[in-house]
Design a protein around this motif. Structure first.
Motif, PDB file in Angstrom:
ATOM      1  N   LYS A   1      10.539  24.887  76.374  1.00 13.52           N
ATOM      2  CA  LYS A   1      10.199  26.139  76.745  1.00 13.52           C
ATOM      3  C   LYS A   1       9.700  27.122  75.558  1.00 13.52           C
ATOM      4  O   LYS A   1       8.804  27.967  75.770  1.00 13.52           O
ATOM      5  N   HIS A   2      10.268  26.846  74.316  1.00 11.12           N
ATOM      6  CA  HIS A   2       9.648  27.230  73.064  1.00 11.12           C
ATOM      7  C   HIS A   2       8.828  26.421  72.205  1.00 11.12           C
ATOM      8  O   HIS A   2       9.283  25.362  71.996  1.00 11.12           O
ATOM      9  N   ASP A   3       7.526  26.736  71.960  1.00 13.41           N
ATOM     10  CA  ASP A   3       6.803  25.688  71.192  1.00 13.41           C
ATOM     11  C   ASP A   3       7.211  25.768  69.701  1.00 13.41           C
ATOM     12  O   ASP A   3       7.741  26.552  69.327  1.00 13.41           O
TER      13      ASP A   3
ATOM     14  N   PHE B   1       8.726  18.916  77.216  1.00 16.10           N
ATOM     15  CA  PHE B   1       7.919  20.232  77.450  1.00 16.10           C
ATOM     16  C   PHE B   1       9.210  21.252  77.123  1.00 16.10           C
ATOM     17  O   PHE B   1       9.571  21.782  78.214  1.00 16.10           O
TER      18      PHE B   1
END
Ligand SMILES: NC(=O)c1ccc[n+]([C@@H]2O[C@H](COP(=O)([O-])OP(=O)(O)OC[C@H]3O[C@@H](n4cnc5c(N)ncnc54)[C@H](OP(=O)(O)O)[C@@H]3O)[C@@H](O)[C@H]2O)c1
Length: 321
Positions: free
Chosen positions: A319-321, A317
């Motif tokens: 923090k930055h997509d 997961f």
């Protein structure tokens, strides 16, 4: 709040609790009364009584969530998770015996518990030592007249270092404190557990029994072994109605991990791999342990419940997509 059932409107705000006592042989029941307004064919109001529960079923429910009349042994109960477990079980009505190595700390704790009204006794014991385990079980047997409903194997320790640097003595310390103690206490307590005809064993494992953690190869081997012992023993002792489960925590605020967590950068990394984004409290572990000891969990055996803020099930997961 309103329940719309067919053409009837049941309005909850007007509910009143009725207790209809009975002078006949009929059992008394609790009723909720609702105002029922007919919408079709024309607007009219009447009162509806809904039977909720009987007194006897209330008592049966309460019995599933109490440990009154139960005896329990919790190892390592003077601090951290063990202390929370002692207090949780005693708070639910159990008579508890605990142990630790430090006599002064044990005496202080026993004094506090007895002042608070908890029925807790204790003895000095190092559970990594076979002769001391045998003496502990003798004490427990005499205190509880040969019957033990609950055994919580809480004691465990850790030595963090790369596997190649382990000395034979360190390996042996981890094995005897974390694994041999669990195996042997289960074995020694078996006649007392069986005598109750309904007993529960809970061992404190760790997420390290499921996933890899840096510098914890040996500790994780002991916890992985506890997990499999839990599953195997659950099947072996099911015939005696002895349930065997384990609880596997991630970082919990206790003296054991105080030092490693005092490093702010390390702590940030812990938060970042924990979906709930925080450390756990000892009471968040003890509540899971208590559940596994209660009659309410009577069909659960051979399970390892992670109390870990989601750490062990977390994937990727960013923090930055
Ligand atoms: N805290 C965590 O983040 C965490 C995470 C995963 C798993 N766990 C597991 O949770 C369990 C409890 O850990 P904790 O963090 O609550 O530990 P803790 O704060 O260090 O407390 C340990 C308790 O056990 C007693 N104890 C230690 N070694 C003993 C021995 N050989 N014989 C008898 N009593 C002994 C201690 O008293 P004395 O020192 O006086 O003996 C103390 O009462 C362990 O099995 C640990 O592996 C903890």
């Amino acid at each position: 709040m309103a329940l719309d059932m067919a053409s009837h409107l049941y309005t909850i705000p007007h509910q009143r609790l009725h207790f209809l006592s009975s002078s006949s042989s009929l059992k008394p029941h609790f009723y909720l009364s609702f105002k029922r307004r007919m919408l079709q064919p024309k607007s009219s109001e009447s009162t509806v009584l809904v039977r909720c529960t009987t007194q006897s079923s209330t008592a049966a429910t309460q019995n599933r969530w109490t440990l009154h009349g139960k005896s329990a042994l919790v190892t390592g109960g003077t601090r951290g998770i063990g202390r929370a477990i002692v207090e949780e079980l005693a708070g639910l009505g159990a008579q508890v015996h605990t142990c630790a190595r430090n006599e002064t700390e044990l005496d202080n704790r026993l004094r506090d518990w007895n002042r608070s009204g908890f029925r807790v006794s204790g003895s000095v014991c190092d559970v990594s030592d076979r002769a001391k385990r045998e003496a502990l079980i003798e004490t427990v047997s005499s205190r509880f007249h040969g019957k033990l409903h609950i055994l919580v194997n809480n004691v465990g320790t850790n030595i963090r270092k790369p596997m190649v640097d382990f000395t034979a003595g360190e390996f042996s310390t981890l094995m005897s404190t974390n694994l041999k103690s669990v195996f042997n206490l289960c074995q020694l307590a078996y006649p007392m557990l069986r005598a109750t005809e309904s007993a529960s064993v809970v061992s404190i494992s760790s997420v390290s029994g499921f996933v890899s953690l840096k510098n914890m190869s040996v500790q994780s081997a002991t916890k992985g072994a506890i997990n499999q012992l839990t599953r195997s023993l659950a099947c072996e002792w099911a015939k005696d109605n002895i349930r065997i489960n384990a609880v596997a925590p991630w970082y919990i605020k206790t003296s054991m991990v105080e030092q490693v967590l005092s490093n702010k950068d390390y702590l940030e990394e812990v938060y970042s791999v924990t979906p709930l984004g925080r450390l756990g409290e000892p009471r968040e572990v003890s509540s899971a342990v208590a559940f596994l000891c209660l009659p309410a969990s009577s069909y659960i055996t051979g399970q390892i419940i992670c109390v870990d803020g989601g750490m062990s099930i977390s994937g990727f997961f960013p923090k930055h997509d």
